[in-house]
Design an enzyme around this catalytic site. Sequence first.
Site, PDB file in Angstrom:
ATOM      1  N   CYS A 156       3.914   2.369   5.298  1.00  0.00           N
ATOM      2  CA  CYS A 156       3.594   1.367   6.319  1.00  0.00           C
ATOM      3  C   CYS A 156       4.616   1.379   7.449  1.00  0.00           C
ATOM      4  CB  CYS A 156       3.526  -0.023   5.701  1.00  0.00           C
ATOM      5  SG  CYS A 156       3.174  -1.257   6.963  1.00  0.00           S
ATOM      6  N   CYS A 189       2.235  -5.905  -1.278  1.00  0.00           N
ATOM      7  CA  CYS A 189       1.588  -5.006  -0.323  1.00  0.00           C
ATOM      8  C   CYS A 189       2.190  -3.605  -0.461  1.00  0.00           C
ATOM      9  CB  CYS A 189       1.794  -5.525   1.092  1.00  0.00           C
ATOM     10  SG  CYS A 189       3.492  -5.298   1.669  1.00  0.00           S
ATOM     11  N   ARG A 238      -8.934   4.203   4.734  1.00  0.00           N
ATOM     12  CA  ARG A 238      -9.370   3.007   4.015  1.00  0.00           C
ATOM     13  C   ARG A 238     -10.897   3.008   3.894  1.00  0.00           C
ATOM     14  NH1 ARG A 238      -7.192  -2.350   6.654  1.00  0.00           N
ATOM     15  NH2 ARG A 238      -5.190  -1.619   5.869  1.00  0.00           N
ATOM     16  N   ARG A 264     -13.947  -6.745   9.051  1.00  0.00           N
ATOM     17  CA  ARG A 264     -13.441  -5.825   8.012  1.00  0.00           C
ATOM     18  C   ARG A 264     -14.268  -5.951   6.739  1.00  0.00           C
ATOM     19  NH1 ARG A 264      -8.052  -4.507   9.018  1.00  0.00           N
ATOM     20  NH2 ARG A 264      -7.710  -4.389  11.252  1.00  0.00           N
ATOM     21  N   CYS A 280       0.053  -9.063   4.238  1.00  0.00           N
ATOM     22  CA  CYS A 280      -1.040  -8.287   3.641  1.00  0.00           C
ATOM     23  C   CYS A 280      -1.328  -8.641   2.180  1.00  0.00           C
ATOM     24  CB  CYS A 280      -0.757  -6.796   3.785  1.00  0.00           C
ATOM     25  SG  CYS A 280      -0.674  -6.273   5.508  1.00  0.00           S
ATOM     26  N   LYS A 329     -12.024 -11.329   9.534  1.00  0.00           N
ATOM     27  CA  LYS A 329     -12.179 -11.194   8.080  1.00  0.00           C
ATOM     28  C   LYS A 329     -13.047 -12.304   7.494  1.00  0.00           C
ATOM     29  CE  LYS A 329      -7.884  -8.682   7.674  1.00  0.00           C
ATOM     30  NZ  LYS A 329      -6.534  -8.610   7.096  1.00  0.00           N
ATOM     31  N   CYS A 337       6.945  -7.239   5.154  1.00  0.00           N
ATOM     32  CA  CYS A 337       7.149  -7.828   6.488  1.00  0.00           C
ATOM     33  C   CYS A 337       6.297  -9.083   6.567  1.00  0.00           C
ATOM     34  CB  CYS A 337       6.789  -6.799   7.581  1.00  0.00           C
ATOM     35  SG  CYS A 337       5.038  -6.767   7.993  1.00  0.00           S
ATOM     36  N   LYS A 373      -8.744  -8.096  14.673  1.00  0.00           N
ATOM     37  CA  LYS A 373      -9.456  -7.986  13.390  1.00  0.00           C
ATOM     38  C   LYS A 373     -10.138  -9.301  13.028  1.00  0.00           C
ATOM     39  CE  LYS A 373      -5.516  -6.889  11.362  1.00  0.00           C
ATOM     40  NZ  LYS A 373      -4.398  -6.647  10.450  1.00  0.00           N
TER      41      LYS A 373
HETATM   42 FE1  SRM Z   1      -2.673  -5.585   6.344  1.00  0.00          FE
HETATM   43  C1  SRM Z   1      -1.384  -4.250   9.159  1.00  0.00           C
HETATM   44  C2  SRM Z   1      -2.014  -2.775   4.641  1.00  0.00           C
HETATM   45  C3  SRM Z   1      -4.603  -6.670   3.803  1.00  0.00           C
HETATM   46  C4  SRM Z   1      -2.525  -8.724   7.636  1.00  0.00           C
HETATM   47  N1  SRM Z   1      -1.900  -3.783   6.850  1.00  0.00           N
HETATM   48  C5  SRM Z   1      -1.466  -3.421   8.084  1.00  0.00           C
HETATM   49  C6  SRM Z   1      -1.123  -1.937   8.115  1.00  0.00           C
HETATM   50  C7  SRM Z   1      -2.352  -1.192   8.556  1.00  0.00           C
HETATM   51  C8  SRM Z   1       0.132  -1.570   8.926  1.00  0.00           C
HETATM   52  C9  SRM Z   1      -0.042  -1.160  10.366  1.00  0.00           C
HETATM   53  O1  SRM Z   1      -0.688  -1.888  11.164  1.00  0.00           O
HETATM   54  O2  SRM Z   1       0.514  -0.126  10.730  1.00  0.00           O
HETATM   55  C10 SRM Z   1      -0.818  -1.711   6.620  1.00  0.00           C
HETATM   56  C11 SRM Z   1      -0.992  -0.300   6.093  1.00  0.00           C
HETATM   57  C12 SRM Z   1      -0.016  -0.051   4.976  1.00  0.00           C
HETATM   58  C13 SRM Z   1      -0.240   1.212   4.244  1.00  0.00           C
HETATM   59  O3  SRM Z   1       0.645   2.091   4.307  1.00  0.00           O
HETATM   60  O4  SRM Z   1      -1.244   1.350   3.583  1.00  0.00           O
HETATM   61  C14 SRM Z   1      -1.647  -2.798   5.975  1.00  0.00           C
HETATM   62  N2  SRM Z   1      -3.307  -4.801   4.610  1.00  0.00           N
HETATM   63  C15 SRM Z   1      -2.834  -3.670   4.033  1.00  0.00           C
HETATM   64  C16 SRM Z   1      -3.300  -3.534   2.603  1.00  0.00           C
HETATM   65  C17 SRM Z   1      -3.541  -2.107   2.172  1.00  0.00           C
HETATM   66  C18 SRM Z   1      -2.259  -4.222   1.710  1.00  0.00           C
HETATM   67  C19 SRM Z   1      -2.395  -3.957   0.240  1.00  0.00           C
HETATM   68  O5  SRM Z   1      -1.359  -3.748  -0.338  1.00  0.00           O
HETATM   69  O6  SRM Z   1      -3.495  -4.004  -0.313  1.00  0.00           O
HETATM   70  C20 SRM Z   1      -4.545  -4.426   2.649  1.00  0.00           C
HETATM   71  C21 SRM Z   1      -5.794  -3.673   3.017  1.00  0.00           C
HETATM   72  C22 SRM Z   1      -7.002  -4.546   2.897  1.00  0.00           C
HETATM   73  C23 SRM Z   1      -8.313  -3.843   3.099  1.00  0.00           C
HETATM   74  O7  SRM Z   1      -8.782  -3.163   2.191  1.00  0.00           O
HETATM   75  O8  SRM Z   1      -8.904  -4.030   4.176  1.00  0.00           O
HETATM   76  C24 SRM Z   1      -4.166  -5.384   3.770  1.00  0.00           C
HETATM   77  N3  SRM Z   1      -3.504  -7.349   5.848  1.00  0.00           N
HETATM   78  C25 SRM Z   1      -4.171  -7.625   4.700  1.00  0.00           C
HETATM   79  C26 SRM Z   1      -4.300  -9.030   4.539  1.00  0.00           C
HETATM   80  C27 SRM Z   1      -4.919  -9.750   3.340  1.00  0.00           C
HETATM   81  C28 SRM Z   1      -6.378 -10.016   3.550  1.00  0.00           C
HETATM   82  O9  SRM Z   1      -6.971  -9.527   4.521  1.00  0.00           O
HETATM   83  O10 SRM Z   1      -6.952 -10.731   2.739  1.00  0.00           O
HETATM   84  C29 SRM Z   1      -3.696  -9.626   5.634  1.00  0.00           C
HETATM   85  C30 SRM Z   1      -3.499 -11.139   5.858  1.00  0.00           C
HETATM   86  C31 SRM Z   1      -4.745 -11.849   6.253  1.00  0.00           C
HETATM   87  C32 SRM Z   1      -4.927 -11.830   7.724  1.00  0.00           C
HETATM   88  O11 SRM Z   1      -5.433 -10.842   8.247  1.00  0.00           O
HETATM   89  O12 SRM Z   1      -4.524 -12.801   8.377  1.00  0.00           O
HETATM   90  C33 SRM Z   1      -3.204  -8.556   6.458  1.00  0.00           C
HETATM   91  N4  SRM Z   1      -2.111  -6.347   8.120  1.00  0.00           N
HETATM   92  C34 SRM Z   1      -2.070  -7.679   8.424  1.00  0.00           C
HETATM   93  C35 SRM Z   1      -1.467  -7.839   9.727  1.00  0.00           C
HETATM   94  C36 SRM Z   1      -1.218  -9.181  10.466  1.00  0.00           C
HETATM   95  C37 SRM Z   1      -2.444  -9.625  11.193  1.00  0.00           C
HETATM   96  C38 SRM Z   1      -2.199 -10.853  12.032  1.00  0.00           C
HETATM   97  O13 SRM Z   1      -3.135 -11.599  12.275  1.00  0.00           O
HETATM   98  O14 SRM Z   1      -1.078 -11.058  12.492  1.00  0.00           O
HETATM   99  C39 SRM Z   1      -1.126  -6.546  10.165  1.00  0.00           C
HETATM  100  C40 SRM Z   1      -0.449  -6.165  11.479  1.00  0.00           C
HETATM  101  C41 SRM Z   1      -1.390  -6.179  12.640  1.00  0.00           C
HETATM  102  O15 SRM Z   1      -2.605  -6.313  12.520  1.00  0.00           O
HETATM  103  O16 SRM Z   1      -0.870  -6.054  13.761  1.00  0.00           O
HETATM  104  C42 SRM Z   1      -1.541  -5.640   9.127  1.00  0.00           C
HETATM  105 FE1  SF4 Z   2       2.992  -3.253   5.913  1.00  0.00          FE
HETATM  106 FE2  SF4 Z   2       3.805  -5.707   6.404  1.00  0.00          FE
HETATM  107 FE3  SF4 Z   2       1.304  -5.283   5.600  1.00  0.00          FE
HETATM  108 FE4  SF4 Z   2       3.264  -4.986   3.896  1.00  0.00          FE
HETATM  109  S1  SF4 Z   2       2.700  -6.897   4.910  1.00  0.00           S
HETATM  110  S2  SF4 Z   2       1.568  -3.508   4.198  1.00  0.00           S
HETATM  111  S3  SF4 Z   2       4.897  -4.192   5.148  1.00  0.00           S
HETATM  112  S4  SF4 Z   2       2.155  -4.596   7.503  1.00  0.00           S
END
Ligand code: SRM
Ligand code: SF4
Length: 597
Positions: free
Chosen positions: A468, A462, A108, A177, A511, A243, A507, A241
């Site tokens: 993922c 997402c 990333r 981030r 994201c 943000k 899930c 994390k």
């Molecule tokens: Fe996310 C985890 C993809 C934005 C909340 N996110 C992941 C992981 C890394 C899975 C993992 O932990 O193994 C995913 C990788 C998937 C892949 O194969 O690429 C993933 N997140 C993404 C992306 C690529 C989704 C997308 O389709 O664009 C986004 C990358 C953003 C970036 O450039 O930095 C992405 N993730 C977000 C957002 C939206 C935002 O930040 O505005 C959220 C919700 C906002 C928030 O953080 O509350 C988000 N991602 C999560 C979470 C839940 C965090 C929590 O507080 O519970 C996880 C899981 C974790 O951290 O344990 C997670």
């Molecule tokens: Fe993976 Fe869940 Fe984030 Fe979708 S929402 S990219 S399934 S961690």
Amino acid sequence: MSAAEPPQGANSAPRGGSEAAQPRAWGDHTGETVQAPPGRSEVERVKDASDYLRGTIVQSLANPITGALADSDAQLIKFHGSYQQDDRDLRDERRRRKLEPLYSFMVRVRAPGGVVTPWQWLVLDELARTHANGSLRLTTRQSFQFHGILKPRLKETIAAVNETLLTTIAACGDVNRNVMCNPNPYQSALHGEVFDWASRISEELKPRTRAYHEIWLDDALVAGGEPDDEPLYGRTYLPRKFKIAIAVPPSNDVDVFAHDLGFIAIVDDDARLAGFTVTVGGGMGMTHSEPATYPRLGDVIGFCRPEQMLAVTQQVVAIQRDYGDRSDRKHARLKYTIDDRSVDWFSAELAARLHAPLEPPRPFRFEHNGDRYGWTEGVGGKQHLTLFIENGRVQDAPQMSLMTGLREIAKVHDGDFRLTANQNLIVANVDPDKRLAIESLLAGHRIEVDGRSAVRVNSMACVALPSCGLAMAESERYLPTLIDKLERVLDESGLRHDAITVRMTGCPNGCARPYVAEIAFVGKSLGKYNVYLGGGFAGDRLNRLYRSALSEDEILAELTPIIRRYAAERRSGERFGDFVIRAGHVSEVTSGRTFHA
Ligand code: SRM
Ligand code: SF4
């Protein structure tokens, strides 16, 4: 524990800087005693033992026996901007053949505000084709991801990103981030100013460890082994994390309320930047069937002037560093720190650290959280084109050579590219005499500028399967099909041009920020989705669970009558999310804590 000791959950490293940034006693400034968390999570131990994020990453990379890293290095590598993954489409077959999973790495990029030059685009495009799976992923945080990089190519990929003057450090991990900001250069010159602040915050909060340069860029260790120092983060970085986003009303395209820390730009009577209304404690992630976890919208806590912004940012991060829960990662985001202690406690703690309270918040008004498509003219006669990129995936397909077309545009474009927080792309700052050339490249590669339904261009999904590791259901690969079917119902109801925000995730982690969408589909198991309704069109209200674990047929059977009723009964200008609440399909959610009520 004596009152002078830092909390068990806090970093013990020196934090330097002002008195306000020194370690504080466990207990708030009012002297109230607070119980220290019982123990630290395994990730805390890994961070602590890592020597500022080094771990044994170098040895893991050099190990030819496996395509994976050692477990602790797989945790640490996130701070360097990469995730170890495996191709889930191939998992079962490889297991049957007694092979280890097909490990590969997601990388990333960190690009504050999502701005890159055409040259940077060309290098990223080439890396995607030569080192990754042949596609580029535009993310929901205005950045790029590569998927499918094999271990032997990881180092050269990260090094090549750095050669473009972009980086991957802190794109993931328990740190701040990618900083988001409204990318639209056409609304006013204010956007340039806001972008500068996003870049400054990003730089200010970048980890200081030299580990990244040693591991990926072959920087030699400083002679004498001068110790690393993380003045803000300390040895164990943040509990989770963190943000930050900056919104420019009337657009809430960055979903400012979904952020740990949000800034809403406020202009004075001369249309100059007066400062920012500040929000804290937003976040989307939750776990199915665990009501102690929930999405939450940020609270408005005050106003700061531009010159106070960095101090406010540092102190908000420092409070979370000191008080965030380091024992339970599902309870470690700032939203829980605030809900456990109260917003008033947080504001008072911030005031104590800043030696003054924030000014009262200034009013703002958001109209939407989507993008505005097509050509627009901005300041200085420059033109800007916003393109819908379905679910952020840039790749060639039989019906459209998107990746090739954008590459050809990058070769002639001398403005910049801007990624939006909705996974879309702005070809920005186009000279009027270049517009024709760009239009002809778009047409030549069958890249549509308009003509799609309003629901499609207001949808996002997402990544989910196959990369993922947390996905429970399809998302990016399935949402377009579901939208095809919803479009039929919407078209029949005369709603083709009515914007409704639709978001899907594989899930409940959130994201694609589903819990602020008017309609959200959240993966429960393969082919089954929880359906949420009633989010605010401007990303300013959480939605509510409507039905659980629905198949596609059930989704369509449930939504069709609601859509028809909306078409027939909506009031003038009434948004779908507002209608479903007024019509009694779901009740309004007024706080994260009542999300599951
Ligand atoms: Fe996310 C985890 C993809 C934005 C909340 N996110 C992941 C992981 C890394 C899975 C993992 O932990 O193994 C995913 C990788 C998937 C892949 O194969 O690429 C993933 N997140 C993404 C992306 C690529 C989704 C997308 O389709 O664009 C986004 C990358 C953003 C970036 O450039 O930095 C992405 N993730 C977000 C957002 C939206 C935002 O930040 O505005 C959220 C919700 C906002 C928030 O953080 O509350 C988000 N991602 C999560 C979470 C839940 C965090 C929590 O507080 O519970 C996880 C899981 C974790 O951290 O344990 C997670
Ligand atoms: Fe993976 Fe869940 Fe984030 Fe979708 S929402 S990219 S399934 S961690």
